[in-house]
Design a protein around this motif. Sequence first.
Motif, PDB file in Angstrom:
ATOM      1  N   THR A  53       0.059 -11.388  -1.635  1.00 17.95           N
ATOM      2  CA  THR A  53      -0.148 -10.050  -2.205  1.00 17.95           C
ATOM      3  C   THR A  53       0.595  -8.957  -1.452  1.00 17.95           C
ATOM      4  O   THR A  53       1.249  -8.102  -2.054  1.00 17.95           O
ATOM      5  CB  THR A  53      -1.661  -9.719  -2.240  1.00 17.95           C
ATOM      6  OG1 THR A  53      -2.333 -10.772  -2.924  1.00 17.95           O
ATOM      7  CG2 THR A  53      -1.930  -8.416  -2.957  1.00 17.95           C
ATOM      8  N   TYR A  54       0.472  -8.979  -0.127  1.00 20.25           N
ATOM      9  CA  TYR A  54       1.055  -7.929   0.709  1.00 20.25           C
ATOM     10  C   TYR A  54       1.998  -8.515   1.740  1.00 20.25           C
ATOM     11  O   TYR A  54       1.827  -9.649   2.182  1.00 20.25           O
ATOM     12  CB  TYR A  54      -0.041  -7.160   1.464  1.00 20.25           C
ATOM     13  CG  TYR A  54      -1.040  -6.476   0.581  1.00 20.25           C
ATOM     14  CD1 TYR A  54      -0.666  -5.403  -0.223  1.00 20.25           C
ATOM     15  CD2 TYR A  54      -2.365  -6.893   0.545  1.00 20.25           C
ATOM     16  CE1 TYR A  54      -1.588  -4.771  -1.041  1.00 20.25           C
ATOM     17  CE2 TYR A  54      -3.295  -6.254  -0.262  1.00 20.25           C
ATOM     18  CZ  TYR A  54      -2.901  -5.198  -1.054  1.00 20.25           C
ATOM     19  OH  TYR A  54      -3.816  -4.575  -1.855  1.00 20.25           O
ATOM     20  N   LEU A  55       2.978  -7.688   2.148  1.00 20.60           N
ATOM     21  CA  LEU A  55       3.816  -8.043   3.278  1.00 20.60           C
ATOM     22  C   LEU A  55       4.029  -6.768   4.096  1.00 20.60           C
ATOM     23  O   LEU A  55       4.679  -5.839   3.638  1.00 20.60           O
ATOM     24  CB  LEU A  55       5.149  -8.631   2.819  1.00 20.60           C
ATOM     25  CG  LEU A  55       5.897  -9.442   3.894  1.00 20.60           C
ATOM     26  CD1 LEU A  55       6.825 -10.468   3.258  1.00 20.60           C
ATOM     27  CD2 LEU A  55       6.642  -8.582   4.868  1.00 20.60           C
ATOM     28  N   PRO A  56       3.427  -6.702   5.304  1.00 22.40           N
ATOM     29  CA  PRO A  56       3.573  -5.509   6.137  1.00 22.40           C
ATOM     30  C   PRO A  56       4.923  -5.505   6.860  1.00 22.40           C
ATOM     31  O   PRO A  56       5.394  -6.549   7.316  1.00 22.40           O
ATOM     32  CB  PRO A  56       2.408  -5.625   7.128  1.00 22.40           C
ATOM     33  CG  PRO A  56       2.110  -7.081   7.203  1.00 22.40           C
ATOM     34  CD  PRO A  56       2.505  -7.680   5.884  1.00 22.40           C
ATOM     35  N   LEU A  57       5.528  -4.328   6.944  1.00 24.16           N
ATOM     36  CA  LEU A  57       6.814  -4.157   7.612  1.00 24.16           C
ATOM     37  C   LEU A  57       6.769  -2.961   8.555  1.00 24.16           C
ATOM     38  O   LEU A  57       6.035  -2.000   8.312  1.00 24.16           O
ATOM     39  CB  LEU A  57       7.932  -3.897   6.584  1.00 24.16           C
ATOM     40  CG  LEU A  57       8.297  -5.020   5.625  1.00 24.16           C
ATOM     41  CD1 LEU A  57       9.245  -4.506   4.548  1.00 24.16           C
ATOM     42  CD2 LEU A  57       8.941  -6.167   6.378  1.00 24.16           C
ATOM     43  N   VAL A  58       7.612  -3.000   9.575  1.00 19.26           N
ATOM     44  CA  VAL A  58       7.852  -1.816  10.395  1.00 19.26           C
ATOM     45  C   VAL A  58       8.764  -0.904   9.564  1.00 19.26           C
ATOM     46  O   VAL A  58       9.444  -1.370   8.640  1.00 19.26           O
ATOM     47  CB  VAL A  58       8.526  -2.224  11.734  1.00 19.26           C
ATOM     48  CG1 VAL A  58       9.913  -2.783  11.504  1.00 19.26           C
ATOM     49  CG2 VAL A  58       8.574  -1.060  12.704  1.00 19.26           C
ATOM     50  N   HIS A  59       8.776   0.388   9.859  1.00 21.84           N
ATOM     51  CA  HIS A  59       9.651   1.302   9.118  1.00 21.84           C
ATOM     52  C   HIS A  59      11.107   0.978   9.445  1.00 21.84           C
ATOM     53  O   HIS A  59      11.445   0.724  10.598  1.00 21.84           O
ATOM     54  CB  HIS A  59       9.325   2.753   9.483  1.00 21.84           C
ATOM     55  CG  HIS A  59       9.874   3.724   8.494  1.00 21.84           C
ATOM     56  ND1 HIS A  59      11.209   4.056   8.445  1.00 21.84           N
ATOM     57  CD2 HIS A  59       9.283   4.417   7.499  1.00 21.84           C
ATOM     58  CE1 HIS A  59      11.408   4.916   7.468  1.00 21.84           C
ATOM     59  NE2 HIS A  59      10.254   5.156   6.874  1.00 21.84           N
ATOM     60  N   PRO A  60      11.984   0.981   8.444  1.00 17.16           N
ATOM     61  CA  PRO A  60      13.393   0.650   8.691  1.00 17.16           C
ATOM     62  C   PRO A  60      14.206   1.795   9.307  1.00 17.16           C
ATOM     63  O   PRO A  60      15.438   1.749   9.310  1.00 17.16           O
ATOM     64  CB  PRO A  60      13.907   0.286   7.291  1.00 17.16           C
ATOM     65  CG  PRO A  60      13.041   1.057   6.365  1.00 17.16           C
ATOM     66  CD  PRO A  60      11.685   1.109   7.016  1.00 17.16           C
TER      67      PRO A  60
END
Length: 194
Positions: A155-162
Amino acid sequence: MDKIEEIFQTIQADEQNKSYTEAGIPPLFAAPKTARINIVGQAPGQKTQEAGLYWKDRSGDRLRDWLGVDEETFYHSGKFAVLPLDFYFPGSGKSGDLPPRKGFADKWHKPILDELPDIQLTLLIGQYAQKYYLGKTAQKNLTETVKHYQDYLPTYLPLVHPSPRNQIWLKRNPWFEEDLLPDLKNIVADILKD
């Protein structure tokens, strides 16, 4: 008038957004009915608000690279929704942009997402998006949440800000580029191939 256009006009007419509407600034989001991937970040930056196009900056260039898509696919395929926690630039603070306004996503995300039945993945970019959508299932900090990205799939995939400002974080966390990004590219390619 379709439902998304109706919501767009209601957002503009909302008292909470009066100063933006009076200044001729529209809410900045994308919600094509055919969207399969939803991108949730903090809020538009000043440059993107001035350009009138979400993720139209160096951070956006890096995000598209992470996703393995070009600008044409990102902006014109109808496969990407972009629903930041606030659809307006919230202003600048001492150490960067101010946080998104409280209550904004509570008011607008659900009615918009109700119109997007084909969303298969929501990317949660940064701590505000992760805290909002993951709640108590988020880890103790952003690094740990992103490191445990597989726990939140599909459902979700967390990322750091690019953001280019996160270069030091990327150097300290080589697993992000070695493990997460290849997985992200494969997941995105899989979703977009149909």
